[in-house]
Write an enzyme that holds these catalytic residues in place. Structure first.
Site: not given
Lengths: 312, 489
Positions: B330-331
């Site tokens: 996701h990040g």
């Protein structure tokens, strides 16, 4: 095929009907003496205040020597009483956050050469950096010309413009909700307060002017020339902490737009005569005393340049 | 180009869809490929080269893997995985790793000289990398024939409705639809009024979720999460619940628009959300939230690691690995890793304490009240998921710690809420909360209609319902072309 088109038509009718019904209901039903519509979005404006008075008191049949137009810098910085003291009739059509997009439609619907030979257009960086939405929200509810309101709402090119106009149409006999905090004289609002502390210089020197506002500024210039209105672009004094580099970039842009048109840019941004503590109402607006001094300087310049007759 | 932009709604979508149905079947792939390239290049044009690299690597890898056997086959798959993950690692994780190492090295008192390269993450990189990877893995597993036409394979990776934020498609679904020779399906679809209306309805609901709900919630969330030290428990809790709604509406709204746009053209993309906040436990939540990603991790990471067919500690280890990787996907920030770790922990703890919980619920007689038990489970799941969202949304570890600290250590005072109200644009909070409540009540119904689980009411009732959605967008939309949260992944 006929059945399908019938369904599309039914859907479109439902949308139109529900939209009109919802807008009418929300703009008339009140909670705590406020129409519900104002609770649904932050861009709806209540009719009233200085804009309402300014545009309802403006006499379109009367002849003025000069009309002032622009943002809050205009309606708080250009005092028609000073013009009157010099023997000139002036009216101030400035309004909050007015951008070239809004100004264009005001000029088109309120200004013509027969009633106003001279238009003074106040500009500063901020008016080219906003989309015109805030001013549109104010003017669509407050100006007398439905055509001007529709023009600027349409030019926003977004759904909020449609909603603002729908609100105007749904409340045809509307009354102002509130009074201006200060008296409005020929469109001018004299703010007596003074700031009590010096401004911190802005660090950001980058100047991002919106292309759309640049286009509309050019359109304003073109419109004035087509209508035979003499145009003067001006800017009043800025406080000492104002970023000079940034202002010079902006002034250069304005001069480049006006190059070859014969229209002067009277840039008073760093002109002497005013001081930060006595002549400003806040970080960038003149107070009544500042407006008096600046307007005197402006009228002298206009007379010296031959845009107005010498004082009687 | 954003789905909620004037350019997409008024120009791109009608033009591409119109041309799609006007063109003969054999040319449609080219139209969609050109349109997809255009769509992608409206963000950062030069990044299409990265996409082209991924496409070419996996195109050739697919063919060579199909033609090979034994070790060479495995080697080719490994090379493809390395190339894909390498691109992802460089663009997404270089800065993160560099900063993390620099902090450690400087903390130890040494000089660290590797400069920050200032890399900008290509939009949707994680999505199309995973989609492309699933192709080579499926070819390796002999579940999918290698695609010989590079244009068709490129379209599979780049299909514009799902290019930048999924659903992460599998070749068995999307590539087969592109290649379909059955009249009326996939690329051979005819203009079908009923299907077009279904697609447009789904798009409409997606737009409603995005511009009416998500973007309104964002105003409140951004205010609180932007200055967590200024707010107390009540504001933080409210902002966190609103973020839970925001991220759901933002992402599932995007997915609805993607699925709807694809459906109009005759494609059925995979379902990505199934009312996840009605899940009764975390495991169920992950079977209803971002389904295309969780099933990707299940098929290509969890099961290859051994899944649950191993000893218990290894099973828990597998779960934790999957969720930590999911967090990183996701990040590139430790906040996402913690978010993933929290979900992994929830699952492991649920497994460890399952027998105890069973005895406990029996003991207090909750088993005799299945409805109450169900809603209690839903409530607890929402609390756990919302708590984890704090780490997902916080701007930094420090902010996350501040939020959690203030959530549990400041009094739940109405004054705090008054302060938040004063900081927000006029009437933003009360009307947003009202809209969110109305939306939560309506969403399961509209979701079921979009997924054809229930028939949409016919005639005036159906027209009125969707007209109300459109009027809701017109009147209550929060406009300004704000980006979708998942674009950054």
């Amino acid at each position: 095929m006929g059945v399908r088109w019938g369904r599309v038509l039914l859907f479109a009718s439902c949308v139109l009907g529900m939209y009109a019904f919802a807008m009418f209901g929300l703009s008339h039903a009140k909670l705590e003496s406020r129409a519900l519509i104002f609770r649904t979005g932050d861009y709806y404006n209540w009719p009233g205040g200085d804009s309402w008075t300014r545009f309802h008191e403006f006499d379109r049949a009367k002849r003025y020597d000069a009309i002032i137009i622009g943002s809050s810098h205009a309606y708080r910085g250009y005092d028609p009483e000073v013009f009157a003291a010099h023997g000139h009739q002036a009216y101030n059509l400035g309004s909050s956050a007015q951008s070239p997009l809004n100004t264009f439609h005001l000029i088109r619907n309120y200004v013509d050469s027969a009633h106003c030979p001279l238009l003074i257009f106040d500009v500063f960086e901020g008016t080219f950096q906003n989309t015109g939405l805030e001013s549109c929200a104010d003017l669509t509810q407050n100006i007398t010309s439905g055509t001007a309101a529709l023009g600027m709402a349409w030019d926003l090119r977004e759904l909020r413009g449609l909603n603002m106009m729908a609100l105007r149409w749904c409340t045809p006999g509307r009354r102002p909700y509130y009074e201006s905090a200060y008296p409005v004289r020929n469109g001018f609002v004299a703010v007596p307060d003074s700031v009590d502390k010096p401004i911190k210089p802005l660090k950001n020197t980058k100047l991002d002017l919106l292309d759309r506002q640049k286009e509309l500024f050019q359109a304003c210039v073109k419109l004035c020339r087509e209508r035979g209105i003499r145009l003067v672009v001006a800017q009043h004094q800025a406080r000492q902490g104002t970023n000079r580099v940034r202002h010079e970039a902006f002034a250069a842009y304005i001069r480049s737009e006006l190059a070859g048109t014969g229209i002067p840019f009277l840039d008073f941004a760093f002109a002497p005569g005013l001081n930060d503590l006595d002549h400003f109402a806040d970080h960038n607006h003149l107070n009544a005393a500042g407006a008096r001094i600046f307007t005197g300087q402006l009228v002298d310049s206009l007379e010296a340049l031959g845009y107005m007759n010498q004082s009687r | 180009m954003l789905f909620n932009s004037f350019e997409f709604i008024c120009i791109f979508f009608p033009l591409v869809t119109g041309l799609y149905f006007l063109l003969p079947h054999r040319w449609r792939w080219l139209l969609l490929l050109v349109a997809s390239c255009w769509f992608y290049m409206t963000f950062v044009p030069v990044y299409i080269l990265i996409l082209a690299f991924t496409i070419l690597v996996d195109y050739f890898a697919g063919i060579w893997i199909e033609q090979s056997e034994g070790r060479r086959r495995k080697l080719l798959l490994t090379a493809s995985i390395f190339a894909n993950v390498g691109v992802l690692a460089f663009f997404k994780y270089f800065n993160f790793l560099n900063e993390s190492i620099a902090e450690v090295v400087r903390g130890l008192g040494f000089h660290y000289g590797v400069p920050d390269l200032g890399i900008i993450l290509p939009i949707g990189l994680s999505f199309h990398t995973f989609q492309s990877l699933s192709y080579t893995i499926e070819v390796y597993r002999k579940h999918q024939a290698a695609e010989r036409r590079v244009g068709i394979f490129a379209l599979y990776v780049m299909f514009y409705p799902q290019l930048v934020a999924g659903p992460i498609e599998r070749p068995g679904n999307l590539l087969n639809q592109i290649n379909s020779t059955t009249p009326g399906t996939g690329m051979r679809a005819k203009f079908d009024y009923g299907r077009v209306v279904e697609g447009l309805r789904q798009m409409l609901w997606g737009f409603f979720k995005k511009v009416v709900i998500a973007d309104r919630c964002a105003v409140v969330v951004d205010q609180v999460y932007g200055a967590p030290e200024h707010y107390g428990a009540l504001s933080i809790a409210l902002a966190t619940y609103l973020f839970a709604v925001q991220i759901y509406c933002d992402f599932s709204g995007y997915t609805d628009i993607a699925l709807g746009a694809a459906r109009v053209m005759g494609f059925n993309l995979m379902v990505n959300f199934r009312t996840p906040y009605l899940s009764k436990n975390i495991s169920e939540f992950w079977s209803r939230w971002h389904i295309s990603l969780s099933s990707w991790f299940r098929d290509y990471l969890y099961i290859p690691l051994g899944g649950n067919r191993v000893v218990k500690w290894r099973w828990y280890y597998n779960l934790m690995i999957v969720f930590l990787v999911s967090g990183l996907w996701h990040g590139a920030d430790w906040t996402y890793v913690i978010w993933g770790g929290l979900h992994g922990s929830y699952l492991i703890l649920a497994l460890v304490f399952a027998p105890l919980m069973l005895r406990f619920t029996k003991g207090i007689g909750l088993d005799r009240l299945p409805s109450l038990k169900k809603w209690l489970n839903i409530f607890i799941t929402v609390q756990l998921v919302s708590f984890a969202w704090i780490f997902f949304r916080a701007n930094s570890i420090h902010d996350a710690a501040t939020l959690v600290h203030r959530l549990f250590n400041t009094p739940w005072a109405l004054d705090d809420l008054r302060m938040l109200l004063a900081d927000l644009p006029r009437s933003m909070l009360d009307f947003t909360v009202l809209l969110v409540i109305a939306f939560m009540a309506m969403d399961p119904l509209f979701d079921a209609w979009a997924k054809r689980d229930r028939p949409v009411p016919k005639g005036l009732v159906g027209a009125t319902l969707y007209a109300a959605v459109l009027v809701g967008i017109l009147l209550f939309g929060y406009f300004g072309s704000t980006s979708f949260i998942y674009f950054q992944f």
